[in-house]
Scaffold this motif. Structure first.
Motif, short mmCIF file in Angstrom:
data_model
loop_
_atom_site.label_atom_id
_atom_site.label_comp_id
_atom_site.label_asym_id
_atom_site.label_seq_id
_atom_site.Cartn_x
_atom_site.Cartn_y
_atom_site.Cartn_z
N ASP A 1 24.07 62.37 37.69
CA ASP A 1 23.78 61.05 37.43
C ASP A 1 22.60 61.12 36.11
OD1 ASP A 1 25.37 59.78 39.09
OD2 ASP A 1 23.94 59.44 40.61
N ALA A 2 21.70 62.10 36.11
CA ALA A 2 20.81 62.16 35.21
C ALA A 2 21.60 62.78 33.97
CB ALA A 2 19.83 63.20 35.81
N TYR A 3 22.42 63.84 34.29
CA TYR A 3 23.25 64.22 32.88
C TYR A 3 24.04 63.16 32.26
CZ TYR A 3 25.43 68.17 30.31
OH TYR A 3 26.06 69.03 29.51
N LEU A 4 24.64 62.22 33.17
CA LEU A 4 25.70 61.12 32.51
C LEU A 4 24.41 60.28 31.82
CD1 LEU A 4 27.96 60.22 35.38
CD2 LEU A 4 28.36 61.43 33.42
N ARG A 5 23.25 59.84 32.36
CA ARG A 5 22.47 58.99 31.82
C ARG A 5 21.89 59.45 30.25
NH1 ARG A 5 20.22 58.40 36.65
NH2 ARG A 5 18.60 59.76 36.40
N ARG A 6 21.92 61.04 30.34
CA ARG A 6 21.45 61.70 29.08
C ARG A 6 22.65 61.54 27.98
NH1 ARG A 6 20.02 63.91 24.91
NH2 ARG A 6 19.57 66.28 24.53
N ILE A 7 23.63 61.65 28.28
CA ILE A 7 24.86 61.27 27.13
C ILE A 7 25.12 59.87 27.14
CG2 ILE A 7 25.48 63.58 27.33
CD1 ILE A 7 28.09 62.89 28.93
N GLY A 8 24.78 58.95 28.03
CA GLY A 8 24.92 57.53 27.94
C GLY A 8 26.13 57.09 28.31
N GLY B 1 28.18 75.82 28.64
CA GLY B 1 27.84 76.18 30.06
C GLY B 1 27.51 74.76 30.89
N ALA B 2 26.50 74.19 30.40
CA ALA B 2 25.98 72.79 31.21
C ALA B 2 27.27 71.70 31.45
CB ALA B 2 24.94 72.28 30.34
N PHE B 3 28.04 71.72 30.15
CA PHE B 3 29.07 70.70 30.36
C PHE B 3 30.17 71.20 31.32
CE2 PHE B 3 32.58 68.53 28.06
CZ PHE B 3 32.25 67.21 28.40
N ALA B 4 30.28 72.23 31.56
CA ALA B 4 31.25 72.96 32.58
C ALA B 4 30.81 72.46 33.98
CB ALA B 4 31.47 74.42 32.55
N ALA B 5 29.35 72.64 34.20
CA ALA B 5 28.81 72.15 35.26
C ALA B 5 29.07 70.81 35.74
CB ALA B 5 27.50 72.67 35.55
N LEU B 6 28.68 70.05 34.69
CA LEU B 6 29.04 68.50 34.78
C LEU B 6 30.28 68.19 35.14
CD1 LEU B 6 27.98 65.61 34.57
CD2 LEU B 6 28.59 65.56 32.30
N LEU B 7 31.41 68.87 34.45
CA LEU B 7 32.88 68.20 34.69
C LEU B 7 33.27 68.88 35.97
CD1 LEU B 7 34.31 69.27 31.19
CD2 LEU B 7 33.77 67.13 32.13
N GLU C 1 35.94 60.37 26.71
CA GLU C 1 34.74 59.84 26.44
C GLU C 1 33.65 60.66 26.70
OE1 GLU C 1 32.37 55.83 28.09
OE2 GLU C 1 34.37 56.47 29.14
N LEU C 2 33.62 61.42 27.64
CA LEU C 2 32.48 62.38 27.97
C LEU C 2 32.21 63.29 26.91
CD1 LEU C 2 32.92 63.20 31.72
CD2 LEU C 2 31.05 61.75 30.65
N HIS C 3 33.19 63.91 26.18
CA HIS C 3 33.30 64.90 25.11
C HIS C 3 32.54 64.20 24.01
CE1 HIS C 3 35.09 67.82 22.37
NE2 HIS C 3 35.20 68.59 23.33
N VAL C 4 32.99 63.23 23.60
CA VAL C 4 32.42 62.55 22.07
C VAL C 4 31.07 62.11 22.46
CG1 VAL C 4 33.35 60.13 22.71
CG2 VAL C 4 32.97 61.00 20.37
N ARG C 5 30.82 61.58 23.86
CA ARG C 5 29.32 61.16 24.01
C ARG C 5 28.25 62.40 23.92
NH1 ARG C 5 28.08 56.13 25.65
NH2 ARG C 5 30.03 54.58 25.82
#
Length: 280
Positions: free
Chosen positions: A7-14, A75-81, A28-32
Protein backbone atom coordinates in the motif's frame (compact mmCIF):
# COMPACT_ATOMS: atom_id res chain seq x y z
CA UNK A 1 6.51 -7.59 0.79
CA UNK A 2 3.52 -7.43 3.10
CA UNK A 3 0.21 -5.71 2.44
CA UNK A 4 1.15 -2.51 4.29
CA UNK A 5 4.39 -2.21 2.32
CA UNK A 6 2.49 -2.74 -0.93
CA UNK A 7 0.00 0.00 0.00
CA UNK A 8 2.87 2.37 0.80
CA UNK A 9 4.50 1.56 -2.54
CA UNK A 10 1.23 2.22 -4.38
CA UNK A 11 0.92 5.58 -2.63
CA UNK A 12 4.50 6.35 -3.68
CA UNK A 13 3.53 6.02 -7.35
CA UNK A 14 0.06 7.52 -6.98
CA UNK A 15 -1.88 4.32 -7.66
CA UNK A 16 -4.89 2.67 -6.03
CA UNK A 17 -4.93 -0.95 -4.90
CA UNK A 18 -5.85 -2.81 -8.14
CA UNK A 19 -8.64 -5.35 -8.46
CA UNK A 20 -6.45 -7.96 -10.17
CA UNK A 21 -3.26 -8.67 -12.13
CA UNK A 22 -4.47 -7.61 -15.59
CA UNK A 23 -2.57 -6.01 -18.46
CA UNK A 24 -4.54 -2.79 -17.94
CA UNK A 25 -3.33 -2.65 -14.34
CA UNK A 26 0.23 -3.46 -15.37
CA UNK A 27 0.22 -0.67 -17.95
CA UNK A 28 -1.02 1.85 -15.40
CA UNK A 29 1.49 0.81 -12.73
CA UNK A 30 4.31 0.86 -15.28
CA UNK A 31 3.69 4.42 -16.46
CA UNK A 32 2.98 5.72 -12.96
CA UNK A 33 6.28 4.24 -11.77
CA UNK A 34 8.19 5.94 -14.59
CA UNK A 35 6.60 9.29 -13.72
CA UNK A 36 7.06 9.07 -9.95
CA UNK A 37 10.32 7.20 -9.35
CA UNK A 38 13.41 8.63 -11.05
CA UNK A 39 16.14 6.67 -12.75
CA UNK A 40 19.24 7.90 -10.91
CA UNK A 41 22.77 6.90 -9.92
CA UNK A 42 23.23 9.36 -7.05
CA UNK A 43 24.10 6.70 -4.47
CA UNK A 44 27.31 5.91 -6.34
CA UNK A 45 28.50 9.50 -5.96
CA UNK A 46 27.13 10.05 -2.46
CA UNK A 47 29.08 7.09 -1.11
CA UNK A 48 25.90 5.15 -0.30
CA UNK A 49 25.96 1.37 -0.37
CA UNK A 50 23.72 -0.28 -2.97
CA UNK A 51 22.08 -3.33 -1.41
CA UNK A 52 20.10 -5.73 -3.59
CA UNK A 53 17.72 -6.91 -0.90
CA UNK A 54 13.95 -6.46 -1.02
CA UNK A 55 13.65 -4.60 2.28
CA UNK A 56 16.63 -2.38 1.49
CA UNK A 57 15.13 -1.49 -1.89
CA UNK A 58 11.77 -0.67 -0.32
CA UNK A 59 13.48 1.49 2.30
CA UNK A 60 15.16 3.46 -0.47
CA UNK A 61 12.46 3.70 -3.14
CA UNK A 62 9.42 3.95 -0.85
CA UNK A 63 10.71 5.05 2.56
CA UNK A 64 13.34 7.56 1.41
CA UNK A 65 11.43 8.42 -1.81
CA UNK A 66 14.54 7.94 -3.89
CA UNK A 67 15.10 6.33 -7.27
CA UNK A 68 17.90 4.06 -8.44
CA UNK A 69 19.24 2.22 -11.45
CA UNK A 70 17.90 -0.92 -13.10
CA UNK A 71 18.69 -3.44 -10.38
CA UNK A 72 17.00 -1.31 -7.75
CA UNK A 73 14.00 -0.05 -9.71
CA UNK A 74 13.07 -3.28 -11.45
CA UNK A 75 13.98 -5.26 -8.32
CA UNK A 76 11.56 -3.21 -6.21
CA UNK A 77 8.89 -3.19 -8.93
CA UNK A 78 9.11 -6.98 -9.20
CA UNK A 79 8.38 -7.29 -5.49
CA UNK A 80 5.33 -5.04 -5.81
CA UNK A 81 3.97 -6.88 -8.84
CA UNK A 82 4.45 -10.27 -7.18
CA UNK A 83 2.54 -9.10 -4.10
CA UNK A 84 -0.30 -7.90 -6.36
CA UNK A 85 -0.65 -11.33 -7.96
CA UNK A 86 1.41 -11.03 -11.14
CA UNK A 87 3.78 -13.80 -12.19
CA UNK A 88 7.19 -12.16 -12.34
CA UNK A 89 10.46 -13.52 -13.71
CA UNK A 90 13.72 -11.61 -13.37
CA UNK A 91 15.74 -11.61 -16.60
CA UNK A 92 19.42 -10.81 -17.07
CA UNK A 93 20.32 -8.50 -19.94
CA UNK A 94 23.41 -7.14 -21.68
CA UNK A 95 23.18 -3.63 -23.06
CA UNK A 96 24.38 -2.92 -26.60
CA UNK A 97 27.13 -0.33 -26.89
CA UNK A 98 29.41 0.94 -29.61
CA UNK A 99 29.95 -1.38 -32.55
CA UNK A 100 26.88 -3.45 -31.64
CA UNK A 101 28.82 -5.02 -28.77
CA UNK A 102 26.99 -6.32 -25.72
CA UNK A 103 28.03 -5.34 -22.23
CA UNK A 104 29.02 -7.42 -19.24
CA UNK A 105 26.93 -10.34 -17.95
CA UNK A 106 24.18 -9.13 -15.59
CA UNK A 107 24.54 -5.71 -17.19
CA UNK A 108 20.80 -5.07 -16.87
CA UNK A 109 17.77 -6.39 -15.03
CA UNK A 110 14.36 -6.51 -16.73
CA UNK A 111 11.09 -8.26 -15.93
CA UNK A 112 8.96 -10.85 -17.69
CA UNK A 113 5.46 -10.45 -16.29
CA UNK A 114 2.52 -12.80 -16.64
CA UNK A 115 -1.01 -11.45 -16.31
CA UNK A 116 -4.33 -13.05 -15.41
CA UNK A 117 -5.38 -13.31 -19.06
CA UNK A 118 -2.37 -15.48 -19.88
CA UNK A 119 -0.36 -12.75 -21.58
CA UNK A 120 3.37 -12.23 -21.04
CA UNK A 121 4.93 -8.80 -21.03
CA UNK A 122 8.35 -7.21 -20.87
CA UNK A 123 8.26 -4.60 -18.11
CA UNK A 124 11.21 -2.27 -17.57
CA UNK A 125 11.04 0.78 -15.29
CA UNK A 126 14.82 0.91 -14.88
CA UNK A 127 16.39 1.80 -18.21
CA UNK A 128 15.99 5.56 -18.42
CA UNK A 129 14.49 6.50 -21.78
CA UNK A 130 12.67 3.38 -22.98
CA UNK A 131 9.10 2.22 -23.61
CA UNK A 132 6.39 3.96 -21.63
CA UNK A 133 4.27 0.81 -21.49
CA UNK A 134 5.13 -2.90 -21.20
CA UNK A 135 5.96 -4.69 -24.46
CA UNK A 136 4.31 -7.95 -25.53
CA UNK A 137 7.06 -10.48 -24.88
CA UNK A 138 5.95 -13.00 -27.50
CA UNK A 139 5.15 -10.48 -30.24
CA UNK A 140 7.81 -10.39 -32.97
CA UNK A 141 6.42 -7.54 -35.04
CA UNK A 142 6.69 -3.81 -34.45
CA UNK A 143 5.14 -2.43 -31.27
CA UNK A 144 4.29 1.25 -31.26
CA UNK A 145 4.83 3.11 -28.00
CA UNK A 146 5.15 6.81 -27.07
CA UNK A 147 8.83 6.04 -26.49
CA UNK A 148 9.39 4.77 -30.04
CA UNK A 149 8.84 1.74 -32.25
CA UNK A 150 9.98 -1.42 -30.47
CA UNK A 151 10.55 -5.02 -31.49
CA UNK A 152 11.39 -8.13 -29.50
CA UNK A 153 13.24 -10.55 -31.80
CA UNK A 154 15.13 -13.81 -31.55
CA UNK A 155 18.80 -12.95 -31.12
CA UNK A 156 19.95 -15.81 -33.35
CA UNK A 157 17.96 -14.44 -36.28
CA UNK A 158 19.82 -11.14 -36.03
CA UNK A 159 23.20 -12.83 -36.07
CA UNK A 160 22.99 -15.53 -38.69
CA UNK A 161 26.16 -14.15 -40.26
CA UNK A 162 28.05 -14.61 -36.97
CA UNK A 163 27.91 -18.37 -36.54
CA UNK A 164 29.47 -18.68 -33.08
CA UNK A 165 27.32 -16.03 -31.41
CA UNK A 166 24.30 -17.08 -33.39
CA UNK A 167 24.61 -20.63 -32.10
CA UNK A 168 24.90 -19.37 -28.54
CA UNK A 169 21.88 -17.15 -28.90
CA UNK A 170 19.85 -19.89 -30.51
CA UNK A 171 20.81 -22.43 -27.87
CA UNK A 172 19.76 -20.33 -24.93
CA UNK A 173 16.84 -18.58 -26.63
CA UNK A 174 18.11 -15.05 -26.09
CA UNK A 175 15.97 -12.20 -27.39
CA UNK A 176 17.03 -8.74 -28.52
CA UNK A 177 14.98 -5.63 -27.79
CA UNK A 178 15.15 -3.03 -30.56
CA UNK A 179 14.06 0.59 -30.45
CA UNK A 180 13.53 2.39 -33.75
CA UNK A 181 15.48 -0.36 -35.51
CA UNK A 182 18.54 -0.22 -33.23
CA UNK A 183 19.37 -2.94 -30.68
CA UNK A 184 18.99 -1.76 -27.08
CA UNK A 185 19.73 -4.86 -25.03
CA UNK A 186 19.84 -8.67 -25.18
CA UNK A 187 17.89 -10.70 -22.65
CA UNK A 188 18.41 -14.26 -21.50
CA UNK A 189 15.06 -15.96 -21.00
CA UNK A 190 16.17 -18.20 -18.11
CA UNK A 191 14.85 -17.10 -14.69
CA UNK A 192 17.17 -15.29 -12.29
CA UNK A 193 17.01 -14.17 -8.66
CA UNK A 194 17.92 -10.74 -7.32
CA UNK A 195 21.15 -11.99 -5.76
CA UNK A 196 22.45 -12.97 -9.21
CA UNK A 197 22.79 -9.28 -10.08
CA UNK A 198 25.07 -8.30 -7.18
CA UNK A 199 28.20 -8.58 -9.29
CA UNK A 200 26.72 -6.43 -12.07
CA UNK A 201 25.64 -3.77 -9.59
CA UNK A 202 29.09 -3.83 -7.97
CA UNK A 203 30.84 -3.43 -11.33
CA UNK A 204 28.62 -0.56 -12.42
CA UNK A 205 29.10 1.12 -9.04
CA UNK A 206 32.89 0.85 -8.93
CA UNK A 207 34.46 0.29 -12.34
CA UNK A 208 36.02 3.31 -14.12
CA UNK A 209 34.74 1.68 -17.35
CA UNK A 210 31.11 1.99 -16.22
CA UNK A 211 29.26 5.05 -17.47
CA UNK A 212 27.52 5.21 -14.08
CA UNK A 213 30.79 6.07 -12.31
CA UNK A 214 31.69 8.70 -14.90
CA UNK A 215 28.66 10.98 -14.60
CA UNK A 216 25.61 11.95 -12.58
CA UNK A 217 22.10 11.36 -13.86
CA UNK A 218 18.59 11.77 -12.48
CA UNK A 219 15.72 11.37 -14.93
CA UNK A 220 12.00 10.65 -15.01
CA UNK A 221 9.02 10.74 -17.33
CA UNK A 222 6.92 13.89 -16.93
CA UNK A 223 3.15 14.01 -16.53
CA UNK A 224 2.72 14.90 -20.21
CA UNK A 225 4.95 11.91 -21.15
CA UNK A 226 7.98 14.03 -21.94
CA UNK A 227 11.16 13.67 -19.89
CA UNK A 228 13.17 15.73 -17.44
CA UNK A 229 16.82 14.97 -16.74
CA UNK A 230 19.37 16.52 -14.42
CA UNK A 231 22.92 15.55 -15.35
CA UNK A 232 25.42 17.29 -13.14
CA UNK A 233 24.28 20.91 -13.31
CA UNK A 234 22.56 20.62 -16.69
CA UNK A 235 18.77 20.40 -16.61
CA UNK A 236 17.21 19.05 -19.82
CA UNK A 237 13.47 19.12 -20.43
CA UNK A 238 12.27 17.08 -23.41
CA UNK A 239 8.72 17.57 -24.66
CA UNK A 240 6.58 14.66 -25.91
CA UNK A 241 7.38 15.69 -29.51
CA UNK A 242 11.14 15.58 -28.88
CA UNK A 243 11.91 19.28 -28.49
CA UNK A 244 14.60 19.91 -25.88
CA UNK A 245 15.51 22.85 -23.70
CA UNK A 246 18.66 22.92 -21.57
CA UNK A 247 19.30 25.08 -18.51
CA UNK A 248 22.62 25.34 -16.70
CA UNK A 249 22.15 25.61 -12.94
CA UNK A 250 24.73 27.92 -11.42
CA UNK A 251 24.48 27.42 -7.67
CA UNK A 252 24.28 24.47 -5.29
CA UNK A 253 21.00 25.87 -4.00
CA UNK A 254 19.49 25.70 -7.50
CA UNK A 255 20.66 22.11 -7.92
CA UNK A 256 19.26 20.97 -4.57
CA UNK A 257 15.99 22.77 -5.25
CA UNK A 258 15.70 21.05 -8.63
CA UNK A 259 16.27 17.63 -7.08
CA UNK A 260 13.61 18.46 -4.50
CA UNK A 261 10.99 20.13 -6.68
CA UNK A 262 11.38 18.14 -9.91
CA UNK A 263 12.32 14.70 -8.57
CA UNK A 264 11.13 14.68 -4.94
CA UNK A 265 14.65 13.95 -3.68
CA UNK A 266 15.81 15.71 -0.52
CA UNK A 267 19.57 16.02 -0.09
CA UNK A 268 21.79 18.06 2.19
CA UNK A 269 24.61 18.39 -0.31
CA UNK A 270 25.09 18.31 -4.05
CA UNK A 271 26.54 14.99 -5.20
CA UNK A 272 29.88 15.17 -7.00
CA UNK A 273 31.26 12.62 -9.46
CA UNK A 274 33.58 10.35 -7.53
CA UNK A 275 36.76 9.12 -9.16
CA UNK A 276 36.58 5.36 -9.61
CA UNK A 277 39.59 3.37 -8.46
CA UNK A 278 41.67 2.43 -11.51
CA UNK A 279 44.18 0.34 -9.61
CA UNK A 280 42.20 -2.86 -10.15
Amino acid sequence: MNSAQADAYLRRIGAERPAGPTIEVLRELHVRHLRAVPFENLSIHLGEEIVLDENALLDKVVGARRGGFCYELNGAFAALLTTLGFEVTLLAGRVFGKGDRVGIPYDHLALRVGTADGGEWLADVGFGAHSLFPLAFGERGEQEDPGGTFRVVEAAEREEAQREDGERAGKFGDVDVLRDGKPVYRLEVRPRVLGDFVVGAWWHSTSPASHFTQSLVCSRVTEDDGRITLSGRGLTVTSPDGERSVTDLETDEEVLETYRERFGIEMERVPQVRKADKSG
